[in-house]
Design a protein around this motif. Structure first.
Motif, PDB file in Angstrom:
ATOM      1  N   GLN A  69       5.716  23.400-116.810  1.00 59.76           N
ATOM      2  CA  GLN A  69       6.424  24.490-116.131  1.00 59.76           C
ATOM      3  C   GLN A  69       5.582  25.763-116.102  1.00 59.76           C
ATOM      4  N   ALA A  70       4.880  26.058-117.200  1.00 65.57           N
ATOM      5  CA  ALA A  70       4.011  27.232-117.217  1.00 65.57           C
ATOM      6  C   ALA A  70       2.955  27.132-116.125  1.00 65.57           C
ATOM      7  N   GLU A  71       2.383  25.964-115.949  1.00 64.93           N
ATOM      8  CA  GLU A  71       1.388  25.787-114.890  1.00 64.93           C
ATOM      9  C   GLU A  71       2.017  25.985-113.517  1.00 64.93           C
ATOM     10  N   ARG A  72       3.196  25.437-113.293  1.00 62.17           N
ATOM     11  CA  ARG A  72       3.864  25.580-111.996  1.00 62.17           C
ATOM     12  C   ARG A  72       4.211  27.029-111.686  1.00 62.17           C
ATOM     13  N   LEU A  73       4.517  27.802-112.729  1.00 62.98           N
ATOM     14  CA  LEU A  73       4.872  29.204-112.529  1.00 62.98           C
ATOM     15  C   LEU A  73       3.654  30.097-112.284  1.00 62.98           C
TER      16      LEU A  73
ATOM     17  N   LEU B  53      -0.950  17.428-123.467  1.00 67.55           N
ATOM     18  CA  LEU B  53      -0.913  18.259-122.262  1.00 67.55           C
ATOM     19  C   LEU B  53      -2.054  17.970-121.298  1.00 67.55           C
ATOM     20  N   ALA B  54      -3.190  17.519-121.824  1.00 65.05           N
ATOM     21  CA  ALA B  54      -4.383  17.368-120.987  1.00 65.05           C
ATOM     22  C   ALA B  54      -4.161  16.497-119.752  1.00 65.05           C
ATOM     23  N   PRO B  55      -3.555  15.304-119.863  1.00 65.25           N
ATOM     24  CA  PRO B  55      -3.436  14.463-118.673  1.00 65.25           C
ATOM     25  C   PRO B  55      -2.284  14.816-117.733  1.00 65.25           C
ATOM     26  N   VAL B  56      -1.375  15.700-118.158  1.00 70.80           N
ATOM     27  CA  VAL B  56      -0.214  16.006-117.305  1.00 70.80           C
ATOM     28  C   VAL B  56      -0.321  17.389-116.669  1.00 70.80           C
ATOM     29  N   THR B  57      -1.398  18.101-116.944  1.00 71.75           N
ATOM     30  CA  THR B  57      -1.683  19.370-116.274  1.00 71.75           C
ATOM     31  C   THR B  57      -3.017  19.209-115.560  1.00 71.75           C
ATOM     32  N   ARG B  58      -3.259  20.070-114.577  1.00 73.72           N
ATOM     33  CA  ARG B  58      -4.516  19.913-113.845  1.00 73.72           C
ATOM     34  C   ARG B  58      -5.286  21.210-113.645  1.00 73.72           C
ATOM     35  N   ARG B  59      -4.661  22.358-113.942  1.00 74.81           N
ATOM     36  CA  ARG B  59      -5.319  23.631-113.657  1.00 74.81           C
ATOM     37  C   ARG B  59      -5.422  24.538-114.871  1.00 74.81           C
TER      38      ARG B  59
ATOM     39  N   MET C 112       2.153  27.071-108.308  1.00 77.66           N
ATOM     40  CA  MET C 112       2.006  25.746-107.709  1.00 77.66           C
ATOM     41  C   MET C 112       3.301  25.332-107.037  1.00 77.66           C
ATOM     42  N   PRO C 113       3.219  24.607-105.917  1.00 82.05           N
ATOM     43  CA  PRO C 113       4.431  24.114-105.293  1.00 82.05           C
ATOM     44  C   PRO C 113       5.113  23.075-106.162  1.00 82.05           C
ATOM     45  N   ALA C 114       6.439  23.019-106.083  1.00 81.50           N
ATOM     46  CA  ALA C 114       7.183  22.011-106.822  1.00 81.50           C
ATOM     47  C   ALA C 114       6.847  20.635-106.296  1.00 81.50           C
TER      48      ALA C 114
END
Length: 316
Positions: free
Chosen positions: A28-32, A57-63, A313-315
């Motif tokens: 959620q932090a990344e999406r926000l 967290l590494a494989p489920v986030t990208r930025r 990021m877009p949902a």
């Protein structure tokens, strides 16, 4: 706000009922639009171990940058931790930042004893550990430091990035400022006054210049506790409860040591802007909320105040 913004995960077990919700918090932090997600480290209390958290967290986030704020290397075998950090750097495709510290007098001595590491000369051991990591990541097969010496080292896992992840130092004593400028890639303190931050950064840049390093080699960051609320009295009560739960100290005492801001959106934004004007380029917010649900509410409030909509990021 042009300064990069990060958030500390609430990994203390008193703040969550299902640890998998912490992974969702990071997503959620990344999406926000947050730039980074951080974890802290202590043996005093039940929590999710920080390197395990970053691995999840590494494989489920990208930025987002994935960071430690701060890791205490004395708790881990130095060769093993080099491999662990290199592995996270690979799993995150080079998004790891490692902030390290040596602990706090009056609090960390018991943690050192549990780790079977002497408290004396802890700063030399910390600097040696970081130098050893860098040597292992560079493929060196021996190391001779002040506290750590290895005549033979095995082949170690190289990092995703040549040279390994940036390593920052937490601390603002004169010694820490000098060592940051001479040896480290970034600085993550929590001074309660922006003027002290400005002075500390100037000292670091002077030390860097004396060591033949460009001042831009060190990322100036800030660790600050934040609570957004229009109800000032309720906010102060909540902050006091948070400080007592975290440190066993009232908020009045913690404020004299650490950067803390509570109050309206405008007040929070103004306080962070003062540190940005003093030179902070990356601000890491620790949210003073008691539960994961309350933390998520604050996560969105802070994003609404400080993050440009275009960076979100877009949902999916």
């Amino acid at each position: 706000m042009d300064t990069r913004l990060g958030v500390l995960l609430p990994t203390n077990q008193s703040q969550w009922s299902d640890a998998r919700g912490l992974v969702d918090f990071g997503i959620q932090a990344e999406r926000l639009g947050y730039d980074s997600v951080w974890v802290n480290d202590t043996l005093l209390g039940a929590r999710i171990e920080p390197l395990a958290m970053l691995s999840a967290l590494a494989p489920v986030t990208r930025r987002v940058v994935l960071g430690t704020a701060a890791l205490l290397p004395a708790f881990r075998r130095p060769v093993t931790s080099a491999q662990e950090l290199a592995s996270i750097d690979h799993l995150s495709a080079g998004r790891l930042v490692v902030t390290v510290g040596a602990g706090f007098p009056g609090r960390s001595e018991i943690e050192y004893a549990l780790s079977e590491v002497p408290w004396r000369r802890r700063f030399a051991r910390l600097d040696d550990t970081v130098a050893l990591w860098r040597a292992l990541w560079a493929g060196e097969r021996a190391f001779q430091g002040e506290e750590l010496r290895f005549g033979e080292l095995p082949e170690s896992t190289p990092c995703y990035r040549p040279g390994g992840p940036p390593i920052w130092l937490a601390g603002a004593t004169p010694s820490a400022l000098e060592r940051t400028g001479r040896l480290y890639d970034g600085w993550l303190p929590y001074p309660p006054d922006a003027a002290d931050y400005r002075a500390g950064l100037a000292s670091i840049r002077h030390a860097a210049g004396s060591a033949g390093r460009p001042s831009g080699a060190i990322t100036p960051a800030l660790f600050i506790t934040v609570l957004v609320t229009e109800d000032v009295d309720r906010g102060e009560r909540q902050l006091d409860a948070y400080c007592r739960d975290t440190y066993g100290l009232p908020s009045q005492r913690v404020r004299k040591i650490q950067a803390i801001v509570t109050g309206s959106a405008e007040r929070v934004a103004a306080a962070l802007a003062r540190y940005a004007e003093a030179g902070a380029e990356h601000i890491v917010c620790r949210i003073a909320a008691p539960t994961l649900e309350a933390q998520l509410d604050q996560l969105q409030l802070i994003a609404g105040i400080l993050i440009r909509p275009s960076s979100r990021m877009p949902a999916t």
